[in-house]
Scaffold this motif. Sequence first.
Motif, PDB file in Angstrom:
ATOM      1  N   SER A  29       0.657  -1.094  -0.176  1.00  0.00           N
ATOM      2  CA  SER A  29      -0.030   0.166  -0.011  1.00  0.00           C
ATOM      3  C   SER A  29       1.007   1.217   0.037  1.00  0.00           C
ATOM      4  N   LEU A  30       1.789   1.392  -0.971  1.00  0.00           N
ATOM      5  CA  LEU A  30       2.590   2.550  -1.096  1.00  0.00           C
ATOM      6  C   LEU A  30       2.124   3.425  -2.153  1.00  0.00           C
ATOM      7  N   THR A  31       2.372   4.530  -2.316  1.00  0.00           N
ATOM      8  CA  THR A  31       2.000   5.578  -3.405  1.00  0.00           C
ATOM      9  C   THR A  31       3.283   5.195  -4.476  1.00  0.00           C
ATOM     10  N   PRO A  32       3.091   5.543  -5.614  1.00  0.00           N
ATOM     11  CA  PRO A  32       3.929   5.098  -6.703  1.00  0.00           C
ATOM     12  C   PRO A  32       5.263   5.826  -6.710  1.00  0.00           C
ATOM     13  N   VAL A  33       6.295   5.289  -5.912  1.00  0.00           N
ATOM     14  CA  VAL A  33       7.389   5.945  -6.196  1.00  0.00           C
ATOM     15  C   VAL A  33       8.472   5.006  -5.964  1.00  0.00           C
ATOM     16  N   LYS A  34       9.781   5.253  -6.216  1.00  0.00           N
ATOM     17  CA  LYS A  34      11.015   4.389  -5.985  1.00  0.00           C
ATOM     18  C   LYS A  34      11.952   4.974  -4.961  1.00  0.00           C
ATOM     19  N   CYS A  35      11.616   4.754  -3.751  1.00  0.00           N
ATOM     20  CA  CYS A  35      12.667   5.530  -2.891  1.00  0.00           C
ATOM     21  C   CYS A  35      12.389   4.862  -1.394  1.00  0.00           C
ATOM     22  N   CYS A  36      12.516   5.809  -0.367  1.00  0.00           N
ATOM     23  CA  CYS A  36      12.379   5.150   0.739  1.00  0.00           C
ATOM     24  C   CYS A  36      10.871   4.676   0.897  1.00  0.00           C
ATOM     25  N   ARG A 115      10.967   9.726 -13.847  1.00  0.00           N
ATOM     26  CA  ARG A 115      11.461   8.269 -13.766  1.00  0.00           C
ATOM     27  C   ARG A 115      10.282   7.275 -13.808  1.00  0.00           C
ATOM     28  N   LEU A 116       9.236   7.757 -13.456  1.00  0.00           N
ATOM     29  CA  LEU A 116       8.047   6.678 -13.367  1.00  0.00           C
ATOM     30  C   LEU A 116       7.744   6.131 -14.551  1.00  0.00           C
ATOM     31  N   PRO A 117       7.273   7.018 -15.743  1.00  0.00           N
ATOM     32  CA  PRO A 117       7.256   6.530 -17.068  1.00  0.00           C
ATOM     33  C   PRO A 117       8.212   5.549 -17.460  1.00  0.00           C
ATOM     34  N   ARG A 118       9.576   5.835 -16.981  1.00  0.00           N
ATOM     35  CA  ARG A 118      10.562   4.856 -17.739  1.00  0.00           C
ATOM     36  C   ARG A 118      10.412   3.653 -17.002  1.00  0.00           C
ATOM     37  N   LEU A 119       9.995   3.617 -15.798  1.00  0.00           N
ATOM     38  CA  LEU A 119       9.978   2.119 -15.072  1.00  0.00           C
ATOM     39  C   LEU A 119       8.800   1.421 -15.259  1.00  0.00           C
ATOM     40  N   ILE A 120       7.676   2.159 -15.627  1.00  0.00           N
ATOM     41  CA  ILE A 120       6.674   1.146 -15.702  1.00  0.00           C
ATOM     42  C   ILE A 120       5.445   1.437 -16.963  1.00  0.00           C
ATOM     43  N   GLY A 121       6.271   2.534 -17.898  1.00  0.00           N
ATOM     44  CA  GLY A 121       5.596   2.944 -19.211  1.00  0.00           C
ATOM     45  C   GLY A 121       4.601   4.047 -18.749  1.00  0.00           C
ATOM     46  N   ASP A 127      -1.745   7.217 -15.284  1.00  0.00           N
ATOM     47  CA  ASP A 127      -2.814   6.569 -14.532  1.00  0.00           C
ATOM     48  C   ASP A 127      -2.668   7.216 -12.816  1.00  0.00           C
ATOM     49  N   LEU A 128      -1.354   6.955 -12.374  1.00  0.00           N
ATOM     50  CA  LEU A 128      -1.046   6.959 -11.163  1.00  0.00           C
ATOM     51  C   LEU A 128      -0.805   8.224 -10.771  1.00  0.00           C
ATOM     52  N   ILE A 129      -0.133   9.088 -11.747  1.00  0.00           N
ATOM     53  CA  ILE A 129       0.262  10.566 -11.653  1.00  0.00           C
ATOM     54  C   ILE A 129      -0.981  11.438 -11.513  1.00  0.00           C
ATOM     55  N   LEU A 130      -2.036  11.306 -12.554  1.00  0.00           N
ATOM     56  CA  LEU A 130      -3.162  11.898 -12.776  1.00  0.00           C
ATOM     57  C   LEU A 130      -4.292  11.669 -11.575  1.00  0.00           C
ATOM     58  N   THR A 131      -4.380  10.366 -11.143  1.00  0.00           N
ATOM     59  CA  THR A 131      -5.310  10.145 -10.101  1.00  0.00           C
ATOM     60  C   THR A 131      -4.694  10.208  -8.668  1.00  0.00           C
ATOM     61  N   GLY A 132      -3.362  10.023  -8.474  1.00  0.00           N
ATOM     62  CA  GLY A 132      -2.985   9.894  -7.243  1.00  0.00           C
ATOM     63  C   GLY A 132      -3.344   8.846  -6.172  1.00  0.00           C
ATOM     64  N   ARG A 133      -3.944   7.681  -6.903  1.00  0.00           N
ATOM     65  CA  ARG A 133      -4.696   6.718  -6.178  1.00  0.00           C
ATOM     66  C   ARG A 133      -3.482   5.817  -5.441  1.00  0.00           C
ATOM     67  N   PRO A 134      -3.822   5.123  -4.432  1.00  0.00           N
ATOM     68  CA  PRO A 134      -2.811   4.393  -3.772  1.00  0.00           C
ATOM     69  C   PRO A 134      -2.968   2.951  -4.604  1.00  0.00           C
ATOM     70  N   ILE A 135      -2.036   2.048  -4.536  1.00  0.00           N
ATOM     71  CA  ILE A 135      -1.965   0.738  -4.995  1.00  0.00           C
ATOM     72  C   ILE A 135      -1.512  -0.322  -4.046  1.00  0.00           C
ATOM     73  N   GLY A 136      -2.136  -1.270  -4.203  1.00  0.00           N
ATOM     74  CA  GLY A 136      -1.864  -2.061  -3.154  1.00  0.00           C
ATOM     75  C   GLY A 136      -0.219  -3.149  -3.645  1.00  0.00           C
ATOM     76  N   ALA A 137       0.093  -4.179  -2.838  1.00  0.00           N
ATOM     77  CA  ALA A 137       1.189  -4.825  -2.995  1.00  0.00           C
ATOM     78  C   ALA A 137       1.358  -5.528  -4.349  1.00  0.00           C
ATOM     79  N   GLN A 138       0.295  -6.268  -4.647  1.00  0.00           N
ATOM     80  CA  GLN A 138       0.097  -7.041  -5.839  1.00  0.00           C
ATOM     81  C   GLN A 138      -0.053  -6.313  -7.095  1.00  0.00           C
ATOM     82  N   GLU A 139      -0.680  -5.056  -7.044  1.00  0.00           N
ATOM     83  CA  GLU A 139      -0.490  -4.448  -8.419  1.00  0.00           C
ATOM     84  C   GLU A 139       0.653  -3.622  -8.513  1.00  0.00           C
TER      85      GLU A 139
END
Length: 228
Positions: A29-36, A115-121, A127-139
Amino acid sequence: MALRHFRTLTPILSAAYQRKTISLSIKASLTPVKCCSTTTRGEDAGAAVGQTVVTERRGSVVTVGINRPEVRNAVNQETARRLHEELEAFDTDPDLNVAVLYGRGVPLIDGGTVRLPRLIGLSRALDLILTGRPIGAQEALAYGLANRVVPDGQALHTALQLAEQISSFPQMCLRADRSSAMYSCYDAPSFTQAMQYEIDHGVPVIQSESVAGATVFATGAGRGGKFS
């Protein structure tokens, strides 16, 4: 320099590292980042009261933990300064190969739209940037934001196991491969120049580590994908 992308007020502590490796302790349940990232209660039970950043050395691995649970590990100027100090110390210590960065709060990062578009397309990133929605572990795992999903309370333990495994590999080869991958993804102006970078930085490693590595392989280590 490994810390060349570090900003004073935000911990950009993932893709910037060129010479050494950071292993990230991740929870669901993290927001879409690649950091701490986050860990559960009890994983950092030994954290010193009053210290915004705590560290512990384990052989050639060091853990660096954000310790501000009362504000969900928000990074203020003091915490950013301490993170910079600890990671700079890691980067210049020849006895340390891998740092495990962890915390209990919501991570912060800038450069996410780059960075995000290069990581996941681009489609998924928008979708994640414009909605700001949280995503679960499996997603997150399906998107490539997370590399592993582990049971609650095991994130730091799993990250340490991974760090120790990475630390046991030939470090010049590992760092050259990582540097080449980062260059090809973010800095190379063409495929040809990316390939040339790999060759230029790989040849010295072959000359310095190939004989010892081939000798170990000849004894059976690493065959069939097994390293122990």
